[in-house]
Structure formats: structure tokens, C-alpha cells
Design an enzyme around this catalytic site. Sequence first.
Site, mmCIF file in Angstrom:
data_model
loop_
_atom_site.group_PDB
_atom_site.id
_atom_site.type_symbol
_atom_site.label_atom_id
_atom_site.label_comp_id
_atom_site.label_asym_id
_atom_site.label_seq_id
_atom_site.Cartn_x
_atom_site.Cartn_y
_atom_site.Cartn_z
ATOM 1 N N TYR A 204 -4.297 4.126 7.940
ATOM 2 C CA TYR A 204 -5.693 3.385 8.467
ATOM 3 C C TYR A 204 -6.322 3.757 9.406
ATOM 4 O O TYR A 204 -6.188 5.069 10.040
ATOM 5 C CB TYR A 204 -5.556 1.951 7.890
ATOM 6 C CG TYR A 204 -4.794 1.340 6.961
ATOM 7 C CD1 TYR A 204 -5.123 1.755 5.585
ATOM 8 C CD2 TYR A 204 -3.552 0.848 7.105
ATOM 9 C CE1 TYR A 204 -4.371 1.368 4.289
ATOM 10 C CE2 TYR A 204 -2.563 0.474 5.906
ATOM 11 C CZ TYR A 204 -3.287 0.655 4.781
ATOM 12 O OH TYR A 204 -2.386 0.406 3.768
ATOM 13 N N SER B 46 0.859 -1.200 -0.047
ATOM 14 C CA SER B 46 0.006 -0.010 0.101
ATOM 15 C C SER B 46 0.825 1.397 0.105
ATOM 16 O O SER B 46 0.268 2.435 -0.019
ATOM 17 C CB SER B 46 -1.145 0.067 1.140
ATOM 18 O OG SER B 46 -2.044 -0.781 0.870
ATOM 19 N N TYR C 7 -3.877 -3.080 -10.054
ATOM 20 C CA TYR C 7 -3.642 -2.700 -8.753
ATOM 21 C C TYR C 7 -2.707 -3.737 -8.085
ATOM 22 O O TYR C 7 -1.661 -3.603 -7.308
ATOM 23 C CB TYR C 7 -4.859 -2.889 -7.968
ATOM 24 C CG TYR C 7 -4.990 -2.767 -6.447
ATOM 25 C CD1 TYR C 7 -4.753 -1.577 -5.884
ATOM 26 C CD2 TYR C 7 -5.257 -4.070 -5.600
ATOM 27 C CE1 TYR C 7 -4.704 -1.256 -4.500
ATOM 28 C CE2 TYR C 7 -4.979 -3.799 -4.296
ATOM 29 C CZ TYR C 7 -4.915 -2.496 -3.810
ATOM 30 O OH TYR C 7 -4.700 -2.562 -2.433
ATOM 31 N N LYS D 255 0.453 3.136 -3.137
ATOM 32 C CA LYS D 255 -1.076 3.978 -3.182
ATOM 33 C C LYS D 255 -0.825 5.390 -3.180
ATOM 34 O O LYS D 255 -1.213 6.194 -3.602
ATOM 35 C CB LYS D 255 -1.856 3.651 -2.084
ATOM 36 C CG LYS D 255 -2.568 2.130 -2.215
ATOM 37 C CD LYS D 255 -3.427 1.674 -0.974
ATOM 38 C CE LYS D 255 -3.932 0.409 -1.143
ATOM 39 N NZ LYS D 255 -4.566 -0.191 -0.024
ATOM 40 N N VAL E 93 1.377 -3.384 3.880
ATOM 41 C CA VAL E 93 1.408 -4.793 4.692
ATOM 42 C C VAL E 93 2.703 -5.421 4.251
ATOM 43 O O VAL E 93 3.051 -6.525 5.166
ATOM 44 C CB VAL E 93 0.222 -5.803 4.236
ATOM 45 C CG1 VAL E 93 -1.026 -4.933 5.036
ATOM 46 C CG2 VAL E 93 0.135 -6.108 2.922
HETATM 47 N N1 GLN Z 1 -2.205 -5.271 -2.012
HETATM 48 C C1 GLN Z 1 -2.610 -5.241 -0.419
HETATM 49 C C2 GLN Z 1 -4.098 -5.378 -0.448
HETATM 50 O O1 GLN Z 1 -4.722 -4.881 -1.285
HETATM 51 C C3 GLN Z 1 -2.387 -3.876 -0.144
HETATM 52 C C4 GLN Z 1 -2.873 -3.597 1.462
HETATM 53 C C5 GLN Z 1 -1.895 -2.990 2.430
HETATM 54 O O2 GLN Z 1 -0.467 -2.630 2.205
HETATM 55 N N2 GLN Z 1 -2.459 -2.340 3.334
HETATM 56 O O3 GLN Z 1 -4.698 -6.104 0.527
#
Ligand code: GLN
Length: 309
Positions: free
Chosen positions: A245, A68, A193, A71, A263
Site C-alpha cells: 500500500y 489481503s 471477497y 488478493k 491486515v
Molecule cells: N478484508 C480486508 C478489507 O477489505 C483486507 C484488508 C487488508 O488486508 N489490507 O478491509
Amino acid sequence: MITAQPDYQQVLESIQEEVRPLLGRGHVADYIPELRKASSERFGMAVYCLDGRTFSTGDADVKFSLQSVTKLFALALAFSREGDNIWKRVGREPSGNPFNSLVQLEHERGIPRNPFINAGALVITDILVSRFVQADVAVLQFMRMLADDPTIDFDMAVAQSEQKTANRNSAIAYFMKNFGNLHNDVSEVIDTYCRQCSITMTCSELAKAGAFLAKHGTVPWTGQEILDPSSAKRLNALMLTCGTYDAAGDFAYRVGLPAKSGVGGGILALLPGEAAIAVWSPGLEANGNSLAGTYALERFTTLTSRSIF
Ligand code: GLN
């Protein structure tokens, strides 16, 4: 009061010692089977100062899965091209819910709370898929340019592992499509994604790639403006309020820096006007943020007497 610039190398070395008891703790993400291979004993940290000086410790030159953290870069790319139009399709409020939650989408009629939860990131991916012939490659090229390294790449094993298990993200995407907030095929958006999330970097590379956001939107070593200062300031605000988050409030309290986590155990944090800091340790706390990484950043702002507050 801002004191003279701290000895960052010494600070990083003390942090390396201080996090030792936390290594091996936390939970390595395993819902993407390929991520399970990372060891929670790993820890690396790097600081990229806007004057070009760099400092690092531990596993700062080991590649890890950005997940993420990407993102943030996808959002910066979309925002730089589409400007405020993106806010018609995604909000700017903290969600208070886990990153992969579906519950708010029903109430809010398919408009995700913010671009850093999965639903919001999928909308950003959809915007990029509409805009670029190959959106995943566009994000990759953007990150290569920002890290000044053409060898940055996808990890296809991780991308395929996530694609095979992407039931929840697919559900989120179909749900938003039902509300008219996803314009392209769900499978194309999900594949794009997953490839974007699989990009790997080291802490040293990530700190450098994020430095433009600490320098008000401008790449420090070329002077190229990626975002105008006002837009960069706004992305910093989103990082602070939504980047970690449902732990964003606690993170702001403990660390006091805008940040984006993933993550894979990476966190990119910004000290606006001064430096970008990347940390990696795969053991996660319950919200999906790196346990040792968060603690390391907390110690960083404490030991250096620096934060945005
Ligand atoms: N690719 C992971 C997902 O969509 C990314 C989630 C994350 O890093 N919080 O679940």
C-alpha cells in the site's frame, strides 16, 4: 554480489530473537471484529526454497487470517485466465493512499489504481464472479493446489464478521458500479471477497503457495506453469510497487523484495529464483502492514545479503 547460500535456519533463529522487543507493539486490526482475537505477541516465519528445502521459526505452523494476501492469488488466477484484459478495468500504479481509500476513485472515474488496494481487488473479484460459478471456491481451490494441501479453508466466522461491517467496501463497490466498472451484484461481489479474505494458512503453507511466483510462474514441485515467466515477472513488479500500500516505497527501501501484506499480520515476500518467505505477526503499523513482520524481512535481507537490488 550473491554469496553462497546462507544458513537460513540460523538466520530465522536470530531474527526470532531480534523481533522480541517489537512483539506486543503495533495495533491488531479490529475493524473486522473477529480479527481482534489475534495476539500481537505472536510471531512466525518460514522460508520455502525452490529446491524444496524449508526452514521455519516461532509460530510458523499456526493458522492466521490471510486477508489481503489473498488478493495476490485472486489476481494471479484472474491474470492467468483473462490476461491483459484485466488492465482495462484496473491500473498498475501505486496509490499513495490507504488500502481502503475512496478518494482517488472519483477523479479516476471508477478505475482503481491497482489490484492490491480494496477497490482494485473488488474489480478482480468481480472478474472472477463473472468467470466462475463460485468464484470464492475457485480461489480456494487454486490456493489449495498451490499449497499442495486440500485442507486449506475459509474461516466463516471471520468472513461473516467482515460481511457485517463491510460498509466501506460496499461503498467502494457501489461507487465503481456507478461508473460501470462492476458487472455483478454488489452483495455477491462483497460476500465473495469477504470469504476469499477469510482464508487461513500457516507461514509454512503460505511460503509454499507463493513459491510459483518466485519460480517465474511455475509450481516448483510439479513443474506446472501457472503463469508464463513474463506474467510472473509483472506480478512481482506489482507486488514491489503496490503490495504494501502507501508504505510500498519505504518497504522497498528497507526490505527490497516484492511482497504482499494483509491486515491479519501476514506478509508473503519473494526472492525471485531462490525462495518464498512468509512472516506473520498481528501487530500492524499505521499503513496496515505487520510491524514485526516488516522488521523481520528487513533483517532477513540484511543478514542474508539478498534482495532484488
Ligand atoms: N478484508 C480486508 C478489507 O477489505 C483486507 C484488508 C487488508 O488486508 N489490507 O478491509
